[in-house]
Design a protein around this motif. Sequence first.
Motif, PDB file in Angstrom:
ATOM      1  N   LYS A  69     -35.041  39.669 -13.012  1.00  0.00           N
ATOM      2  CA  LYS A  69     -36.093  40.650 -13.315  1.00  0.00           C
ATOM      3  C   LYS A  69     -35.503  41.923 -13.956  1.00  0.00           C
ATOM      4  N   ALA A  70     -33.989  42.056 -13.278  1.00  0.00           N
ATOM      5  CA  ALA A  70     -33.434  43.181 -13.867  1.00  0.00           C
ATOM      6  C   ALA A  70     -32.971  42.927 -15.104  1.00  0.00           C
ATOM      7  N   ARG A  71     -33.193  41.790 -16.130  1.00  0.00           N
ATOM      8  CA  ARG A  71     -32.842  41.646 -17.447  1.00  0.00           C
ATOM      9  C   ARG A  71     -34.320  41.461 -18.321  1.00  0.00           C
ATOM     10  N   ILE A  72     -35.435  41.627 -17.766  1.00  0.00           N
ATOM     11  CA  ILE A  72     -36.437  41.944 -18.435  1.00  0.00           C
ATOM     12  C   ILE A  72     -36.540  43.371 -19.432  1.00  0.00           C
ATOM     13  N   PRO A  73     -36.361  44.278 -19.117  1.00  0.00           N
ATOM     14  CA  PRO A  73     -36.386  45.414 -20.034  1.00  0.00           C
ATOM     15  C   PRO A  73     -35.441  45.061 -21.207  1.00  0.00           C
ATOM     16  N   TYR A  74     -34.217  44.443 -21.157  1.00  0.00           N
ATOM     17  CA  TYR A  74     -33.347  44.046 -22.131  1.00  0.00           C
ATOM     18  C   TYR A  74     -34.109  43.185 -22.972  1.00  0.00           C
ATOM     19  N   TYR A  75     -34.851  42.035 -22.344  1.00  0.00           N
ATOM     20  CA  TYR A  75     -35.465  41.063 -23.222  1.00  0.00           C
ATOM     21  C   TYR A  75     -36.454  41.815 -23.944  1.00  0.00           C
ATOM     22  N   LYS A  76     -37.336  42.617 -23.411  1.00  0.00           N
ATOM     23  CA  LYS A  76     -38.214  43.379 -24.168  1.00  0.00           C
ATOM     24  C   LYS A  76     -37.879  44.312 -25.132  1.00  0.00           C
ATOM     25  N   SER A  77     -36.622  44.720 -25.075  1.00  0.00           N
ATOM     26  CA  SER A  77     -36.150  45.572 -26.362  1.00  0.00           C
ATOM     27  C   SER A  77     -35.686  44.384 -27.443  1.00  0.00           C
ATOM     28  N   LEU A  78     -35.244  43.413 -27.008  1.00  0.00           N
ATOM     29  CA  LEU A  78     -34.857  42.509 -28.071  1.00  0.00           C
ATOM     30  C   LEU A  78     -36.089  42.045 -28.882  1.00  0.00           C
ATOM     31  N   LEU A  79     -37.215  41.578 -28.249  1.00  0.00           N
ATOM     32  CA  LEU A  79     -38.459  41.286 -28.844  1.00  0.00           C
ATOM     33  C   LEU A  79     -39.141  42.269 -29.545  1.00  0.00           C
ATOM     34  N   ALA A  80     -38.928  43.590 -29.092  1.00  0.00           N
ATOM     35  CA  ALA A  80     -39.560  44.523 -29.795  1.00  0.00           C
ATOM     36  C   ALA A  80     -39.156  44.776 -31.276  1.00  0.00           C
ATOM     37  N   ARG A  81     -37.796  44.578 -31.561  1.00  0.00           N
ATOM     38  CA  ARG A  81     -37.341  44.730 -32.842  1.00  0.00           C
ATOM     39  C   ARG A  81     -37.785  43.582 -33.664  1.00  0.00           C
ATOM     40  N   LEU A  82     -38.595  42.614 -33.313  1.00  0.00           N
ATOM     41  CA  LEU A  82     -39.133  41.685 -34.187  1.00  0.00           C
ATOM     42  C   LEU A  82     -40.513  41.986 -34.856  1.00  0.00           C
ATOM     43  N   HIS A  83     -40.865  43.403 -34.211  1.00  0.00           N
ATOM     44  CA  HIS A  83     -42.327  43.821 -34.753  1.00  0.00           C
ATOM     45  C   HIS A  83     -43.444  42.988 -34.773  1.00  0.00           C
ATOM     46  N   LEU A  84     -43.490  42.080 -33.828  1.00  0.00           N
ATOM     47  CA  LEU A  84     -44.580  40.945 -33.718  1.00  0.00           C
ATOM     48  C   LEU A  84     -45.450  41.313 -32.301  1.00  0.00           C
ATOM     49  N   GLY A  85     -45.163  42.349 -31.584  1.00  0.00           N
ATOM     50  CA  GLY A  85     -45.732  42.497 -30.311  1.00  0.00           C
ATOM     51  C   GLY A  85     -45.347  41.518 -29.394  1.00  0.00           C
ATOM     52  N   LEU A  86     -44.356  41.015 -29.299  1.00  0.00           N
ATOM     53  CA  LEU A  86     -43.893  39.831 -28.330  1.00  0.00           C
ATOM     54  C   LEU A  86     -43.479  40.463 -27.236  1.00  0.00           C
ATOM     55  N   GLU A  87     -42.949  41.594 -27.252  1.00  0.00           N
ATOM     56  CA  GLU A  87     -42.543  42.241 -26.016  1.00  0.00           C
ATOM     57  C   GLU A  87     -43.636  42.367 -24.802  1.00  0.00           C
ATOM     58  N   ASP A  88     -44.705  42.274 -25.335  1.00  0.00           N
ATOM     59  CA  ASP A  88     -45.952  42.547 -24.375  1.00  0.00           C
ATOM     60  C   ASP A  88     -46.666  41.181 -23.873  1.00  0.00           C
ATOM     61  N   LYS A  89     -46.037  40.189 -24.532  1.00  0.00           N
ATOM     62  CA  LYS A  89     -46.505  38.696 -24.138  1.00  0.00           C
ATOM     63  C   LYS A  89     -45.306  37.664 -23.527  1.00  0.00           C
ATOM     64  N   LEU A  90     -44.506  38.464 -22.385  1.00  0.00           N
ATOM     65  CA  LEU A  90     -43.473  37.746 -21.800  1.00  0.00           C
ATOM     66  C   LEU A  90     -44.075  36.536 -21.139  1.00  0.00           C
ATOM     67  N   TYR A  91     -45.255  36.705 -20.745  1.00  0.00           N
ATOM     68  CA  TYR A  91     -45.845  35.357 -19.668  1.00  0.00           C
ATOM     69  C   TYR A  91     -46.842  34.437 -20.501  1.00  0.00           C
ATOM     70  N   MET A  92     -46.631  34.779 -21.783  1.00  0.00           N
ATOM     71  CA  MET A  92     -47.526  33.824 -22.695  1.00  0.00           C
ATOM     72  C   MET A  92     -46.735  32.652 -22.819  1.00  0.00           C
ATOM     73  N   ARG A  93     -47.291  31.494 -22.731  1.00  0.00           N
ATOM     74  CA  ARG A  93     -46.334  30.064 -23.419  1.00  0.00           C
ATOM     75  C   ARG A  93     -46.266  30.311 -24.772  1.00  0.00           C
ATOM     76  N   ALA A  94     -44.979  29.486 -25.148  1.00  0.00           N
ATOM     77  CA  ALA A  94     -44.490  29.728 -26.521  1.00  0.00           C
ATOM     78  C   ALA A  94     -45.560  28.722 -27.424  1.00  0.00           C
TER      79      ALA A  94
END
Length: 257
Positions: free
Chosen positions: A121-146
Amino acid sequence: MLEMQGIYKTYLPGTVNETRLFCNLFLKVPKGQFVSVVGSNGSGKTSLLNIICGQTRPDSGWVMLYGQDISKEKEHRRYARVGRVYQNPAMGTCGGMTLLENISLADNKGHGYGLTPGTVKARIPYYKSLLARLHLGLEDKLYMRAEALSGGQRQAMALLMATMTPISFLILDEHTAALDPKTAEVIMKLTNELVREKQLATLMVTHNLRHAAAYGDRLLMFDAGKIVQDIQGGEKAALKAEDVFALFTRLGAGYGG
Protein backbone atom coordinates in the motif's frame (compact mmCIF):
# COMPACT_ATOMS: atom_id res chain seq x y z
CA MET A 1 26.50 -1.01 -23.98
CA LEU A 2 25.30 -3.99 -25.97
CA GLU A 3 27.85 -5.82 -28.12
CA MET A 4 27.20 -8.68 -30.51
CA GLN A 5 30.40 -10.28 -31.77
CA GLY A 6 30.79 -12.78 -34.59
CA ILE A 7 27.17 -13.97 -34.57
CA TYR A 8 26.35 -16.90 -36.86
CA LYS A 9 22.87 -18.40 -37.15
CA THR A 10 21.58 -21.04 -39.57
CA TYR A 11 18.01 -22.31 -39.49
CA LEU A 12 17.14 -25.91 -40.43
CA PRO A 13 20.78 -26.92 -41.04
CA GLY A 14 21.33 -30.00 -43.19
CA THR A 15 17.90 -29.81 -44.81
CA VAL A 16 16.71 -28.58 -48.20
CA ASN A 17 15.31 -25.54 -46.38
CA GLU A 18 18.62 -24.61 -44.74
CA THR A 19 18.90 -20.85 -44.37
CA ARG A 20 21.97 -19.02 -43.12
CA LEU A 21 20.72 -15.76 -41.68
CA PHE A 22 23.64 -14.22 -39.80
CA CYS A 23 27.23 -14.68 -40.92
CA ASN A 24 29.80 -13.01 -38.64
CA LEU A 25 27.46 -10.23 -37.49
CA PHE A 26 28.94 -7.48 -35.32
CA LEU A 27 26.87 -4.77 -33.62
CA LYS A 28 27.51 -2.25 -30.83
CA VAL A 29 24.85 -0.08 -29.21
CA PRO A 30 26.30 2.39 -26.64
CA LYS A 31 24.49 3.49 -23.50
CA GLY A 32 21.71 5.95 -24.27
CA GLN A 33 21.67 5.32 -28.01
CA PHE A 34 18.19 4.91 -29.53
CA VAL A 35 18.42 2.75 -32.66
CA SER A 36 15.64 2.21 -35.20
CA VAL A 37 15.84 -1.09 -37.10
CA VAL A 38 14.09 -1.59 -40.44
CA GLY A 39 14.11 -4.29 -43.09
CA SER A 40 11.90 -6.53 -45.16
CA ASN A 41 10.18 -9.57 -43.70
CA GLY A 42 12.74 -12.31 -43.12
CA SER A 43 15.68 -9.89 -43.08
CA GLY A 44 16.69 -10.88 -39.54
CA LYS A 45 15.14 -8.16 -37.39
CA THR A 46 13.16 -10.43 -35.06
CA SER A 47 15.94 -13.03 -34.92
CA LEU A 48 18.29 -10.26 -33.82
CA LEU A 49 16.00 -9.38 -30.91
CA ASN A 50 15.46 -13.01 -29.97
CA ILE A 51 19.20 -13.67 -29.83
CA ILE A 52 19.69 -10.67 -27.53
CA CYS A 53 16.91 -11.89 -25.23
CA GLY A 54 18.03 -15.52 -25.24
CA GLN A 55 14.91 -16.82 -26.93
CA THR A 56 17.10 -17.94 -29.86
CA ARG A 57 20.65 -19.22 -29.43
CA PRO A 58 23.23 -18.34 -32.10
CA ASP A 59 25.34 -21.14 -33.54
CA SER A 60 28.42 -19.20 -32.50
CA GLY A 61 29.41 -15.75 -31.34
CA TRP A 62 28.93 -13.69 -28.20
CA VAL A 63 26.36 -11.31 -26.77
CA MET A 64 27.86 -8.88 -24.25
CA LEU A 65 25.92 -6.52 -22.00
CA TYR A 66 28.10 -3.84 -20.40
CA GLY A 67 31.12 -6.11 -20.64
CA GLN A 68 29.44 -9.25 -19.30
CA ASP A 69 29.04 -12.26 -21.58
CA ILE A 70 25.36 -13.25 -21.46
CA SER A 71 25.50 -15.63 -24.44
CA LYS A 72 24.65 -18.68 -22.33
CA GLU A 73 22.46 -16.95 -19.78
CA LYS A 74 18.87 -18.22 -19.53
CA GLU A 75 16.17 -16.10 -21.13
CA HIS A 76 14.36 -15.35 -17.85
CA ARG A 77 17.59 -14.18 -16.24
CA ARG A 78 18.31 -11.75 -19.07
CA TYR A 79 14.94 -10.08 -18.52
CA ALA A 80 16.19 -8.81 -15.16
CA ARG A 81 18.32 -6.36 -17.21
CA VAL A 82 16.54 -6.30 -20.56
CA GLY A 83 13.07 -4.81 -21.03
CA ARG A 84 10.95 -5.85 -24.03
CA VAL A 85 7.70 -4.44 -25.37
CA TYR A 86 5.91 -6.58 -27.96
CA GLN A 87 3.66 -5.79 -30.90
CA ASN A 88 0.64 -7.29 -29.13
CA PRO A 89 -0.31 -5.05 -26.16
CA ALA A 90 -1.67 -8.10 -24.31
CA MET A 91 1.81 -9.65 -24.09
CA GLY A 92 3.16 -6.96 -21.78
CA THR A 93 0.45 -7.13 -19.14
CA CYS A 94 -1.60 -9.82 -17.43
CA GLY A 95 -5.23 -9.24 -18.47
CA GLY A 96 -6.81 -11.02 -15.50
CA MET A 97 -4.92 -8.89 -12.98
CA THR A 98 -5.61 -5.32 -11.93
CA LEU A 99 -3.40 -2.42 -12.94
CA LEU A 100 -2.14 -2.31 -9.35
CA GLU A 101 -1.20 -5.98 -9.44
CA ASN A 102 0.48 -5.61 -12.82
CA ILE A 103 2.55 -2.62 -11.84
CA SER A 104 3.47 -4.24 -8.50
CA LEU A 105 4.81 -7.27 -10.38
CA ALA A 106 6.92 -4.99 -12.57
CA ASP A 107 8.14 -3.10 -9.52
CA ASN A 108 9.39 -6.35 -8.00
CA LYS A 109 10.99 -7.79 -11.14
CA GLY A 110 14.11 -9.70 -10.26
CA HIS A 111 13.21 -10.05 -6.58
CA GLY A 112 11.68 -13.00 -4.76
CA TYR A 113 8.26 -12.58 -3.16
CA GLY A 114 8.41 -15.32 -0.52
CA LEU A 115 5.30 -15.02 1.65
CA THR A 116 5.06 -11.24 1.45
CA PRO A 117 2.02 -9.54 -0.11
CA GLY A 118 2.14 -8.95 -3.86
CA THR A 119 1.16 -5.32 -3.47
CA VAL A 120 2.40 -2.80 -0.93
CA LYS A 121 0.00 0.00 0.00
CA ALA A 122 2.84 2.39 0.73
CA ARG A 123 3.88 2.21 -2.93
CA ILE A 124 0.45 3.16 -4.32
CA PRO A 125 1.08 6.95 -4.40
CA TYR A 126 4.27 6.27 -6.36
CA TYR A 127 2.42 4.02 -8.82
CA LYS A 128 -0.23 6.70 -9.28
CA SER A 129 2.43 9.30 -10.04
CA LEU A 130 3.93 7.03 -12.69
CA LEU A 131 0.57 6.35 -14.31
CA ALA A 132 -0.38 10.04 -14.22
CA ARG A 133 2.48 10.91 -16.58
CA LEU A 134 0.82 8.78 -19.26
CA HIS A 135 -2.08 11.30 -19.38
CA LEU A 136 -4.56 8.45 -19.89
CA GLY A 137 -6.40 8.63 -16.57
CA LEU A 138 -5.00 5.26 -15.49
CA GLU A 139 -3.99 6.57 -12.07
CA ASP A 140 -7.69 6.44 -11.17
CA LYS A 141 -8.16 2.89 -12.45
CA LEU A 142 -5.76 0.93 -10.26
CA TYR A 143 -8.36 -1.70 -9.43
CA MET A 144 -9.52 -2.23 -13.01
CA ARG A 145 -8.38 -5.37 -14.80
CA ALA A 146 -5.83 -4.79 -17.55
CA GLU A 147 -8.02 -6.67 -20.05
CA ALA A 148 -10.58 -3.85 -19.79
CA LEU A 149 -8.13 -1.26 -21.14
CA SER A 150 -7.89 -0.17 -24.75
CA GLY A 151 -4.95 -1.38 -26.82
CA GLY A 152 -3.17 1.95 -26.49
CA GLN A 153 -3.70 2.14 -22.73
CA ARG A 154 -2.43 -1.39 -22.34
CA GLN A 155 0.65 -0.73 -24.47
CA ALA A 156 1.42 2.40 -22.46
CA MET A 157 1.22 0.25 -19.34
CA ALA A 158 3.51 -2.36 -20.90
CA LEU A 159 6.07 0.30 -21.82
CA LEU A 160 5.97 1.83 -18.35
CA MET A 161 6.30 -1.60 -16.69
CA ALA A 162 9.22 -2.62 -18.92
CA THR A 163 11.21 0.44 -17.83
CA MET A 164 10.18 0.71 -14.15
CA THR A 165 13.15 -1.13 -12.68
CA PRO A 166 16.77 -0.33 -13.59
CA ILE A 167 17.46 -2.13 -16.88
CA SER A 168 20.47 -2.03 -19.16
CA PHE A 169 18.76 -2.42 -22.50
CA LEU A 170 15.30 -1.86 -24.01
CA ILE A 171 13.83 -3.79 -26.94
CA LEU A 172 10.80 -2.45 -28.80
CA ASP A 173 9.41 -5.17 -31.04
CA GLU A 174 7.08 -3.33 -33.48
CA HIS A 175 5.39 -1.95 -30.37
CA THR A 176 3.10 0.49 -32.25
CA ALA A 177 2.11 -1.81 -35.13
CA ALA A 178 -1.22 -2.87 -33.60
CA LEU A 179 -2.30 0.66 -32.70
CA ASP A 180 -4.25 3.29 -34.61
CA PRO A 181 -2.13 6.20 -35.93
CA LYS A 182 -3.12 8.69 -33.22
CA THR A 183 -2.45 6.25 -30.38
CA ALA A 184 0.81 5.16 -32.03
CA GLU A 185 2.02 8.77 -31.90
CA VAL A 186 1.21 8.98 -28.18
CA ILE A 187 3.15 5.79 -27.51
CA MET A 188 6.12 6.96 -29.60
CA LYS A 189 6.33 10.26 -27.72
CA LEU A 190 6.19 8.39 -24.41
CA THR A 191 8.84 5.98 -25.69
CA ASN A 192 11.18 8.81 -26.60
CA GLU A 193 10.67 10.48 -23.21
CA LEU A 194 11.46 7.30 -21.27
CA VAL A 195 14.49 6.38 -23.39
CA ARG A 196 15.98 9.86 -23.02
CA GLU A 197 15.12 10.22 -19.35
CA LYS A 198 16.61 6.84 -18.38
CA GLN A 199 19.44 6.98 -20.96
CA LEU A 200 18.57 3.50 -22.18
CA ALA A 201 20.38 1.75 -24.99
CA THR A 202 17.41 0.85 -27.19
CA LEU A 203 16.66 -1.17 -30.31
CA MET A 204 13.29 -0.43 -31.95
CA VAL A 205 12.21 -2.72 -34.77
CA THR A 206 9.53 -1.04 -36.86
CA HIS A 207 7.80 -1.17 -40.23
CA ASN A 208 6.73 2.45 -39.80
CA LEU A 209 9.28 4.35 -41.88
CA ARG A 210 8.16 7.71 -40.53
CA HIS A 211 8.82 6.57 -36.96
CA ALA A 212 12.16 5.08 -38.03
CA ALA A 213 13.20 8.41 -39.54
CA ALA A 214 11.75 10.72 -36.87
CA TYR A 215 12.90 8.92 -33.74
CA GLY A 216 16.26 7.73 -32.53
CA ASP A 217 19.92 8.62 -33.06
CA ARG A 218 20.71 5.84 -35.51
CA LEU A 219 19.02 3.78 -38.21
CA LEU A 220 20.02 0.25 -39.18
CA MET A 221 18.65 -1.40 -42.30
CA PHE A 222 18.81 -5.18 -42.50
CA ASP A 223 18.65 -7.34 -45.60
CA ALA A 224 19.22 -11.12 -45.64
CA GLY A 225 20.82 -11.02 -42.19
CA LYS A 226 23.26 -8.22 -43.04
CA ILE A 227 23.39 -4.59 -41.95
CA VAL A 228 23.24 -2.85 -45.33
CA GLN A 229 22.84 0.70 -43.99
CA ASP A 230 23.99 2.27 -40.73
CA ILE A 231 23.00 5.95 -40.55
CA GLN A 232 23.97 8.11 -37.56
CA GLY A 233 24.63 11.66 -36.44
CA GLY A 234 23.61 14.59 -38.60
CA GLU A 235 22.68 12.32 -41.50
CA LYS A 236 20.17 10.51 -39.28
CA ALA A 237 18.79 13.78 -37.90
CA ALA A 238 18.07 14.99 -41.43
CA LEU A 239 16.50 11.71 -42.55
CA LYS A 240 12.89 11.61 -43.76
CA ALA A 241 10.56 8.67 -44.35
CA GLU A 242 10.83 9.05 -48.13
CA ASP A 243 14.63 8.82 -47.80
CA VAL A 244 14.32 5.48 -45.99
CA PHE A 245 11.92 4.18 -48.62
CA ALA A 246 14.31 5.28 -51.37
CA LEU A 247 17.08 3.29 -49.67
CA PHE A 248 14.89 0.17 -49.74
CA THR A 249 14.24 0.68 -53.42
CA ARG A 250 17.87 1.39 -54.34
CA LEU A 251 19.22 -1.57 -52.38
CA GLY A 252 16.57 -3.90 -53.69
CA ALA A 253 15.73 -4.90 -50.15
CA GLY A 254 12.01 -4.68 -50.76
CA TYR A 255 9.69 -3.71 -47.98
CA GLY A 256 7.49 -6.06 -46.03
CA GLY A 257 5.53 -3.32 -44.27
